[in-house]
Design a protein around this motif. Structure first.
Motif, PDB file in Angstrom:
ATOM      1  N   GLY A 101      90.396  56.183  44.408  1.00 40.97           N
ATOM      2  CA  GLY A 101      89.209  55.804  45.173  1.00 40.97           C
ATOM      3  C   GLY A 101      89.465  55.807  46.666  1.00 40.97           C
ATOM      4  O   GLY A 101      88.583  56.161  47.454  1.00 40.97           O
ATOM      5  N   SER A 102      90.688  55.453  47.067  1.00 39.57           N
ATOM      6  CA  SER A 102      91.023  55.441  48.482  1.00 39.57           C
ATOM      7  C   SER A 102      90.973  56.848  49.074  1.00 39.57           C
ATOM      8  O   SER A 102      90.393  57.070  50.144  1.00 39.57           O
ATOM      9  N   HIS A 103      91.565  57.810  48.374  1.00 39.34           N
ATOM     10  CA  HIS A 103      91.576  59.178  48.894  1.00 39.34           C
ATOM     11  C   HIS A 103      90.190  59.816  48.821  1.00 39.34           C
ATOM     12  O   HIS A 103      89.801  60.569  49.727  1.00 39.34           O
ATOM     13  N   ALA A 104      89.444  59.522  47.762  1.00 31.70           N
ATOM     14  CA  ALA A 104      88.082  60.054  47.670  1.00 31.70           C
ATOM     15  C   ALA A 104      87.207  59.478  48.790  1.00 31.70           C
ATOM     16  O   ALA A 104      86.395  60.200  49.389  1.00 31.70           O
ATOM     17  N   SER A 105      87.383  58.198  49.079  1.00 29.83           N
ATOM     18  CA  SER A 105      86.603  57.577  50.161  1.00 29.83           C
ATOM     19  C   SER A 105      86.971  58.176  51.510  1.00 29.83           C
ATOM     20  O   SER A 105      86.103  58.375  52.370  1.00 29.83           O
ATOM     21  N   ARG A 106      88.262  58.477  51.709  1.00 30.01           N
ATOM     22  CA  ARG A 106      88.671  59.091  52.969  1.00 30.01           C
ATOM     23  C   ARG A 106      88.017  60.461  53.145  1.00 30.01           C
ATOM     24  O   ARG A 106      87.518  60.791  54.227  1.00 30.01           O
ATOM     25  N   LEU A 107      88.009  61.261  52.077  1.00 25.77           N
ATOM     26  CA  LEU A 107      87.388  62.583  52.168  1.00 25.77           C
ATOM     27  C   LEU A 107      85.880  62.481  52.376  1.00 25.77           C
ATOM     28  O   LEU A 107      85.291  63.286  53.099  1.00 25.77           O
ATOM     29  N   LEU A 108      85.265  61.492  51.744  1.00 24.95           N
ATOM     30  CA  LEU A 108      83.834  61.285  51.926  1.00 24.95           C
ATOM     31  C   LEU A 108      83.533  60.900  53.373  1.00 24.95           C
ATOM     32  O   LEU A 108      82.596  61.419  53.993  1.00 24.95           O
ATOM     33  N   LEU A 109      84.337  59.978  53.928  1.00 22.14           N
ATOM     34  CA  LEU A 109      84.154  59.567  55.318  1.00 22.14           C
ATOM     35  C   LEU A 109      84.429  60.727  56.266  1.00 22.14           C
ATOM     36  O   LEU A 109      83.707  60.932  57.249  1.00 22.14           O
ATOM     37  N   GLU A 110      85.463  61.508  55.966  1.00 18.72           N
ATOM     38  CA  GLU A 110      85.808  62.652  56.813  1.00 18.72           C
ATOM     39  C   GLU A 110      84.682  63.682  56.843  1.00 18.72           C
ATOM     40  O   GLU A 110      84.278  64.157  57.912  1.00 18.72           O
ATOM     41  N   GLY A 111      84.157  64.034  55.659  1.00 19.32           N
ATOM     42  CA  GLY A 111      83.082  65.021  55.611  1.00 19.32           C
ATOM     43  C   GLY A 111      81.816  64.542  56.287  1.00 19.32           C
ATOM     44  O   GLY A 111      81.175  65.296  57.033  1.00 19.32           O
ATOM     45  N   GLY A 112      81.446  63.285  56.062  1.00 18.02           N
ATOM     46  CA  GLY A 112      80.238  62.756  56.692  1.00 18.02           C
ATOM     47  C   GLY A 112      80.351  62.720  58.204  1.00 18.02           C
ATOM     48  O   GLY A 112      79.414  63.084  58.920  1.00 18.02           O
ATOM     49  N   ALA A 113      81.513  62.278  58.709  1.00 15.42           N
ATOM     50  CA  ALA A 113      81.704  62.207  60.160  1.00 15.42           C
ATOM     51  C   ALA A 113      81.731  63.601  60.776  1.00 15.42           C
ATOM     52  O   ALA A 113      81.120  63.842  61.827  1.00 15.42           O
ATOM     53  N   ALA A 114      82.433  64.539  60.132  1.00 15.28           N
ATOM     54  CA  ALA A 114      82.544  65.893  60.684  1.00 15.28           C
ATOM     55  C   ALA A 114      81.186  66.578  60.756  1.00 15.28           C
ATOM     56  O   ALA A 114      80.811  67.149  61.788  1.00 15.28           O
ATOM     57  N   HIS A 115      80.423  66.516  59.676  1.00 10.29           N
ATOM     58  CA  HIS A 115      79.119  67.184  59.674  1.00 10.29           C
ATOM     59  C   HIS A 115      78.115  66.441  60.563  1.00 10.29           C
ATOM     60  O   HIS A 115      77.215  67.070  61.135  1.00 10.29           O
ATOM     61  N   GLY A 116      78.251  65.132  60.676  1.00 14.08           N
ATOM     62  CA  GLY A 116      77.382  64.395  61.591  1.00 14.08           C
ATOM     63  C   GLY A 116      77.639  64.775  63.040  1.00 14.08           C
ATOM     64  O   GLY A 116      76.700  64.986  63.813  1.00 14.08           O
ATOM     65  N   LEU A 117      78.920  64.861  63.422  1.00  7.89           N
ATOM     66  CA  LEU A 117      79.252  65.284  64.778  1.00  7.89           C
ATOM     67  C   LEU A 117      78.829  66.730  65.023  1.00  7.89           C
ATOM     68  O   LEU A 117      78.383  67.084  66.124  1.00  7.89           O
ATOM     69  N   ALA A 118      78.965  67.576  64.011  1.00  2.00           N
ATOM     70  CA  ALA A 118      78.545  68.974  64.161  1.00  2.00           C
ATOM     71  C   ALA A 118      77.039  69.062  64.383  1.00  2.00           C
ATOM     72  O   ALA A 118      76.566  69.868  65.197  1.00  2.00           O
ATOM     73  N   ALA A 119      76.276  68.242  63.670  1.00  2.00           N
ATOM     74  CA  ALA A 119      74.828  68.246  63.866  1.00  2.00           C
ATOM     75  C   ALA A 119      74.457  67.763  65.264  1.00  2.00           C
ATOM     76  O   ALA A 119      73.542  68.293  65.900  1.00  2.00           O
ATOM     77  N   ALA A 120      75.176  66.756  65.760  1.00  2.00           N
ATOM     78  CA  ALA A 120      74.877  66.221  67.092  1.00  2.00           C
ATOM     79  C   ALA A 120      75.224  67.202  68.200  1.00  2.00           C
ATOM     80  O   ALA A 120      74.617  67.168  69.273  1.00  2.00           O
ATOM     81  N   THR A 121      76.185  68.085  67.953  1.00  2.00           N
ATOM     82  CA  THR A 121      76.614  69.052  68.968  1.00  2.00           C
ATOM     83  C   THR A 121      76.142  70.469  68.676  1.00  2.00           C
ATOM     84  O   THR A 121      76.559  71.409  69.360  1.00  2.00           O
ATOM     85  N   SER A 122      75.298  70.630  67.650  1.00  5.01           N
ATOM     86  CA  SER A 122      74.734  71.939  67.282  1.00  5.01           C
ATOM     87  C   SER A 122      75.813  72.963  66.941  1.00  5.01           C
ATOM     88  O   SER A 122      75.698  74.143  67.269  1.00  5.01           O
ATOM     89  N   LEU A 123      76.872  72.508  66.268  1.00  6.65           N
ATOM     90  CA  LEU A 123      77.942  73.397  65.845  1.00  6.65           C
ATOM     91  C   LEU A 123      77.821  73.675  64.354  1.00  6.65           C
ATOM     92  O   LEU A 123      77.295  72.860  63.586  1.00  6.65           O
ATOM     93  N   ASP A 124      78.314  74.816  63.933  1.00  8.46           N
ATOM     94  CA  ASP A 124      78.245  75.247  62.535  1.00  8.46           C
ATOM     95  C   ASP A 124      79.651  75.220  61.959  1.00  8.46           C
ATOM     96  O   ASP A 124      80.551  75.915  62.450  1.00  8.46           O
ATOM     97  N   LEU A 125      79.861  74.431  60.894  1.00  6.53           N
ATOM     98  CA  LEU A 125      81.174  74.300  60.269  1.00  6.53           C
ATOM     99  C   LEU A 125      81.324  75.152  59.023  1.00  6.53           C
ATOM    100  O   LEU A 125      82.417  75.180  58.434  1.00  6.53           O
ATOM    101  N   ARG A 126      80.288  75.839  58.609  1.00  8.88           N
ATOM    102  CA  ARG A 126      80.324  76.554  57.335  1.00  8.88           C
ATOM    103  C   ARG A 126      81.308  77.723  57.373  1.00  8.88           C
ATOM    104  O   ARG A 126      81.418  78.423  58.367  1.00  8.88           O
TER     105      ARG A 126
END
Length: 210
Positions: A101-126
């Protein structure tokens, strides 16, 4: 009697009345045809496009449901279980559940933060597979896709949202696992995570090749 009728039909009063009637009819016809044209020109306000939000949510969902997310949770949890890391957690199945659960939560937090920052800066991570060219060029492309992001015009820049999201997520995981943060260890984990992303992209690049 006939002469009177002829004079009446040709009199200025009658001719003037007919001209006024024709003028009124022309004005009414113009107004009735102009109203729909103006309405069509103005029209309803266009709805804002939702293509980018759908694309971002789709990219995040694909990341969180990918085999890489599953392996990134199961594998490190097994290693931590074998090394009793952290030592305060139990060594049985329940302890493994905590580590998973700890590692899954880290990946969930990492993905949410990365895509949120990408949306705020109009960057494409795909990730976009190249699918052609030499092996070396495809490997180079896959590596660049992992460590760079694309601006709206297509220009590559360092993938700051992914780096920041990973670093922050590792710091958070350290805090809930050990009760303290280790910035140097978080930096090393971020570099290791980017290396894993490169490996995953290379596999994805060649997975669909004949």
């Amino acid at each position: 009697m006939v002469s009177v009728m002829i004079l009446s039909a040709g009199s200025p009063t009658v001719v003037g009345q007919q001209a006024e009637d024709l003028k009124s009819a022309s004005i009414m016809t113009f107004e009735s045809s102009a109203v729909p044209s103006m309405a069509n020109a103005v029209g309803p306000a266009p709805r804002p496009s939702t293509e980018r939000p759908r694309g971002r949510w789709s990219a995040l969902w694909d990341e969180l449901t990918s085999p890489a997310f599953l392996l990134g949770s199961l594998g490190p949890a097994i290693g931590d279980q074998l090394n009793s890391d952290p030592a305060s957690w139990r060594g049985d199945a329940l302890g493994y559940g905590f580590r998973l659960g700890s590692h899954a939560s880290r990946l969930l937090l990492e993905g949410g933060a990365a895509h949120g920052l990408a949306a705020a800066t109009s960057l494409d991570l795909r990730f976009r597979a190249k699918g052609h060219g030499s092996v070396a060029s495809r490997i180079r492309h896959a590596a660049l896709e992992a460590v760079t992001a694309r601006m709206p015009g297509g220009t590559r820049i360092p993938n700051a949202p992914r780096m920041a999201g990973t670093y922050g997520a590792v710091l958070a995981q350290q805090r809930w696992q050990y009760g303290q943060v280790r910035p140097r260890g978080a930096a090393l984990s971020t570099v290791l995570s980017l290396g894993i992303d490169v490996a995953v992209n290379v596999i994805t690049e060649f997975a669909g090749s004949p």
